[in-house]
Enzyme design. Structure first.
Site, PDB file in Angstrom:
ATOM      1  N   GLY A  14      21.934  -6.998  -2.325  1.00 24.90           N
ATOM      2  CA  GLY A  14      22.565  -7.978  -3.192  1.00 24.90           C
ATOM      3  C   GLY A  14      21.610  -8.945  -3.860  1.00 24.90           C
ATOM      4  N   VAL A  51      19.290 -15.949  11.755  1.00 22.58           N
ATOM      5  CA  VAL A  51      19.036 -17.332  11.360  1.00 22.58           C
ATOM      6  C   VAL A  51      19.814 -18.340  12.203  1.00 22.58           C
ATOM      7  CG1 VAL A  51      18.419 -16.731   8.991  1.00 22.58           C
ATOM      8  CG2 VAL A  51      20.814 -17.288   9.551  1.00 22.58           C
ATOM      9  N   TYR A 142      33.020 -22.043   4.083  1.00 22.47           N
ATOM     10  CA  TYR A 142      31.951 -21.568   3.200  1.00 22.47           C
ATOM     11  C   TYR A 142      31.558 -22.651   2.190  1.00 22.47           C
ATOM     12  CZ  TYR A 142      29.528 -18.376  -0.032  1.00 22.47           C
ATOM     13  OH  TYR A 142      28.599 -17.749  -0.832  1.00 22.47           O
ATOM     14  N   LYS A 146      27.949 -24.558   1.854  1.00 23.54           N
ATOM     15  CA  LYS A 146      27.179 -24.453   0.619  1.00 23.54           C
ATOM     16  C   LYS A 146      27.007 -25.811  -0.060  1.00 23.54           C
ATOM     17  CE  LYS A 146      26.407 -19.984   0.591  1.00 23.54           C
ATOM     18  NZ  LYS A 146      25.029 -19.449   0.687  1.00 23.54           N
TER      19      LYS A 146
END
Length: 236
Positions: A14, A51, A142, A146
């Site tokens: 991606g 991560v 999300y 972000k």
């Protein structure tokens, strides 16, 4: 500025893969992190990295430093989604997305900063999302993660500016990736209809913005949020 060491998290597909290819085309030695499948390109150093684990991040960056040299360009792209309306979203799904998308980026930045500060130079680009600024139903976790990237980047930009380390954010909108390819045709058409340019973007178009921010021409840009969203956010 060619010949640098660049690290792209989630660079095996991606947007991350497109970014890795763009930086490699500029002459950088590129490492990508992945949790399972490596990227299809043999030109990249693929390192396993979770991560959400500080130890895993430390091991991955250490391997990159030993094999390619100190990281001078970091692109924090790794992320997950666990979509649901908040009333139906479990606390674990909320926290997992924050831990991966936001705190995961923080772990990578903290670990790679050591070399950048020593050399008084570096480029950090965080891959956020247009939903961070406009919101998105079913994505409170999300969007929160972000959006957190923006405050983190701008505060960090103020801390690191005197050391010639820039920190910027790219906010993609609807992009053609494996995730959006899974949408039914009607849903894709409806999504595209909300975009002023009337289409989904490509990973290469996101990578072009990252490539610029990581390059010499962007040396006087820091703390910026650059939308690559076809106008859906109208600059926000």
């Amino acid at each position: 500025m060619s010949g640098r060491t660049a690290l792209v998290s989630g660079g095996n597909r991606g947007i991350g893969l497109a970014v890795a290819r763009a930086l490699h085309a500029d002459g950088d030695s590129v490492a990508v992190t992945c949790r399972s499948a490596p990227p299809p390109d043999d030109d990249f150093l693929a390192v396993k990295c979770d991560v959400t684990s500080t130890g895993s991040v430390d091991d991955a960056v250490t391997e990159v430093e030993e094999r390619l040299g100190p990281v001078q360009v970091l692109v924090a792209n790794a992320g997950i989604t666990r979509d649901a309306l908040l009333v139906r979203m479990g606390e674990e799904d909320f926290l997992d997305v924050l831990d991966t998308n936001l705190t995961g980026a923080v772990r990578l930045v903290r670990r790679t900063l050591r070399g950048m500060i020593r050399r008084r130079h570096g480029r950090i680009v965080l891959i956020s999302s247009s939903s961070a600024l406009s919101g998105s139903p079913g994505q409170t976790n999300y969007a929160a993660a972000k959006a957190g990237m923006v405050g983190f980047a701008r505060s960090l930009a103020r801390e690191l500016g005197p050391r010639d380390i820039t920190v910027n954010v790219v906010t993609p909108g609807w992009i053609d990736t494996d995730m959006t390819a899974a949408l039914p045709g009607e849903a894709r058409d409806q999504a595209a209809a909300t975009v002023p340019l009337g289409r989904f973007g490509s990973p290469d178009e996101v990578a072009a913005a990252v490539r610029f921010l990581a390059g010499r021409q962007a040396g006087y840009i820091t703390g910026a949020v650059v939308p690559v969203d076809g106008g859906i956010g109208m600059g926000h």
